[in-house]
Design an enzyme around this catalytic site. Structure first.
Site, PDB file in Angstrom:
ATOM      1  N   GLU A 105      -0.224   2.590   6.068  1.00 32.15           N
ATOM      2  CA  GLU A 105       1.054   1.885   6.221  1.00 32.15           C
ATOM      3  C   GLU A 105       0.880   0.436   6.689  1.00 32.15           C
ATOM      4  O   GLU A 105       1.483   0.003   7.665  1.00 32.15           O
ATOM      5  CB  GLU A 105       1.979   2.659   7.152  1.00 32.15           C
ATOM      6  CG  GLU A 105       2.284   4.056   6.621  1.00 32.15           C
ATOM      7  CD  GLU A 105       3.147   4.897   7.555  1.00 32.15           C
ATOM      8  OE1 GLU A 105       3.551   4.378   8.616  1.00 32.15           O
ATOM      9  OE2 GLU A 105       3.403   6.074   7.226  1.00 32.15           O
TER      10      GLU A 105
ATOM     11  N   GLU B 265       1.391  13.097   0.951  1.00 34.80           N
ATOM     12  CA  GLU B 265       2.295  13.645   1.976  1.00 34.80           C
ATOM     13  C   GLU B 265       3.595  14.128   1.327  1.00 34.80           C
ATOM     14  O   GLU B 265       4.692  13.836   1.806  1.00 34.80           O
ATOM     15  CB  GLU B 265       2.585  12.600   3.057  1.00 34.80           C
ATOM     16  CG  GLU B 265       1.328  12.054   3.718  1.00 34.80           C
ATOM     17  CD  GLU B 265       1.609  11.029   4.813  1.00 34.80           C
ATOM     18  OE1 GLU B 265       2.729  11.051   5.381  1.00 34.80           O
ATOM     19  OE2 GLU B 265       0.715  10.223   5.112  1.00 34.80           O
TER      20      GLU B 265
END
Length: 579
Positions: free
Chosen positions: A175, A285
């Site tokens: 991220e 994910e």
């Protein structure tokens, strides 16, 4: 023998058919007894699950062993838990997951070496315990940068050295790109970035390569990779780092998605973009929330969720896994961010936005560890076809099976729907059919191949040759239609020379195709602001000016949204009825 996709309905008549199994329902069988997901996709990609320690035992552990051949720790391998104090490494929890993977012959993804979240405060404190980000003295800031980079190098090398025998893929950084554009490159202005700039990313990858060797598979991982400006900023970052020689081997798409967002087109475009850099692709994910953003209102309990929501979720999972399997040359791992609906981080989010009460249901197994319609969708949407039907260029080219009988009426589509009369008229003309169980699924998207078949049938077009696209097999049911539509100038391939037959067609692209197909004129200005500067503005203006189409709202056409089966049927009916 590789399991191949084969359409359940005839390609020459079942133009509007979806590829979801007929008759799915919310009730299922015990997950521990159901057919194995990892075996279903063994020739395409690994199937993974994120786990907490307690899930290695009991029913969770048995489900893991039956359905998954890849693991990732949901939390215990993050920096906060691995090195809570500088120089003090806590291995016990992470070791248990690594041992479970070894004992059960599973691959292991490591999540995550470096992240701005769930990281101990000491990472960003100077020798006096003061926050490095607050330092203003240039010399001291330069010293702090070197301290941080040394800490990153030590952490990464220590962890990689311990687990390199069992870890198959490392989320080296996680991220790093912001959702907006706080700076020219869109980099997240976390303490990592404020102290060390992009060097923290370079250092992490170089340290992982040094400790793990050339066989270590090093990934950059992020969410919302389908959405701009984040997608393009991520792409530019990775491209620049690769040009610099930074050792990046793969790209992780987190895929925390919703029933209607992002579009399949956006998902596919992003997968193709990053795979085009020569990187391995992991879906890292995956979960499919029942809610939009923010998740309100939410169902108060699992029992309150209606069966229709699980049916919609099955449609979504089916479309996703069809897409993933089409790209299995690029995708080597699809990991769910959990095992079953009894445990999901999305519950916390639902509760946060609904006064402490809310339940989500993002996976293919329910809270009682039974299969859901989503499981049936990804397991049984297609029959198995052996390799005898493979053609020489590696594309699947099954013959369409016999055409089923036309249902008297669609069971999920009645007179109360404004598109009912048009759809029934198209059905009566033999142009469209629904599912084998008699449903129509009006809100499902339509692919380029389906649109080509329907249009060539409606226009009675026949090809003079074959479709010259690498991804269109000569014996695919839609091959003739694609060839005829291309010859007529209705469709064209992409810059890569492919037709992308299974890609969903957008409302804007469909407007352009129909404008060409029926030589529409008389365009007019529209009130749709999302057409400003769009290549589809003229075509939409022609449809709008003739009264054939409207927008998705008063000022938006939805130019990039997928065209649904209902809207395509109605639009084509109106044009044909007016010719």
């Amino acid at each position: 023998m590789k399991r191949r996709h084969k359409y359940l309905l005839s390609g020459t008549a079942a133009i509007m058919a979806a590829s979801v199994p007929a008759g799915v329902s919310a009730a299922g069988e015990a997950a521990v007894d159901a057919d194995s997901m990892k075996e279903r996709y063994e020739d395409s990609f690994d199937i993974g699950a994120a786990v907490e320690l307690y899930q290695l035992e009991g029913v969770h552990g048995e489900i893991l062993k039956r359905h998954y051949n890849s693991l990732v720790a949901e939390n215990v391998m993050k920096p906060l838990y691995i090195q809570p104090e500088e120089g003090v490494f806590y291995w016990d929890d992470a070791d248990q997951i690594a041992d479970f993977a070894r004992e059960n012959d599973m691959t292991l993804r490591y999540h995550t070496l470096i992240w701005h979240n769930q990281v101990p405060d000491w990472f960003f404190e100077d020798e006096n315990g003061e926050p490095m980000v607050d330092e203003t003295d240039p010399d001291k800031r330069a010293e702090n940068k070197e301290v941080l980079l040394e800490r990153i190098e030590t952490h990464v090398k220590t962890v990689v050295d311990r687990y390199k025998d069992v870890v198959d893929a490392w989320d080296v950084v996680n991220e790093v790109i912001d959702d907006g554009e706080p700076n020219d490159e869109g980099l997240r202005e976390s303490p990592l970035y404020q102290i060390a700039g992009k060097d923290y990313i370079r250092t992490a990858f170089e340290a992982a390569r040094e400790a793990g060797g050339e066989d270590a598979k090093l990934f950059i991982n992020d969410y919302n990779t389908e959405i701009n400006p984040k997608r393009d900023n991520l792409y530019s970052l990775v491209e620049d780092l690769l040009d610099e020689g930074v050792p990046i081997d793969g790209f992780g798409h987190q895929a925390h998605i919703q029933l209607d967002w992002p579009t399949l087109n956006e998902i596919e475009e992003s997968i193709e973009m990053f795979a085009g850099l020569g990187l391995d692709t992991h879906i890292t994910e995956l979960d499919v929330s029942l809610y939009g953003w923010p998740p309100e209102p939410a169902y108060e309990s699992y029992d309150a969720i209606p069966d229709e929501e699980f049916e919609r979720q099955a449609d979504r999972y089916n479309a996703l896994f069809n897409l993933y399997e089409r790209h299995d040359d690029d995708i080597s791992n699809v990991t769910f961010w959990g095992i079953a609906d009894d445990h999901t981080w999305l519950d916390d989010r639902a509760e946060e936005y609904n006064d402490g009460v809310g339940k989500d249901a993002p996976f293919v197994f329910d809270t009682d560890f039974n299969t859901k319609p989503a499981f049936d969708a990804i397991m049984d949407a297609y029959e198995e076809e052996d390799d005898d039907n493979d053609n020489d260029n590696g594309n699947d080219g099954p013959e369409a099976p016999p055409e089923p009988e036309l249902p008297d009426a669609f069971t999920d589509f009645d007179e109360s729907d404004p598109g009912y009369a048009a759809v029934r008229a198209m059905q009566a003309a033999g142009l469209i059919q629904g599912y084998e169980n008699g449903t129509f699924r009006p809100d499902n998207s339509i692919s380029r191949a389906e649109a080509a078949v329907l249009l060539t049938r409606a226009l009675e077009l026949s090809p003079s040759g074959t479709a010259d696209y690498p991804d269109v097999s000569g014996d695919a049911y839609y091959a003739g239609a694609v060839a005829a539509a291309t010859e007529a100038g209705l469709f064209a391939g992409g810059t890569d020379g492919n037709f992308a037959p299974q890609r969903e067609i957008s409302r804007g692209e469909m407007a352009a195709v129909l404008s060409r197909a029926f030589s529409l004129g008389g365009g007019t200005e529209t009130p749709f602001t999302d057409l400003d500067g769009s290549i589809y503005a003229s075509a939409v203006g022609q449809l709008y000016g003739s009264g054939y189409t409207a927008g998705v709202s008063a000022n938006a056409y939805g130019v990039h949204q997928d065209m649904t089966r209902r809207d395509f049927s109605v639009l084509l009916y109106r044009i044909m009825n007016d010719q």
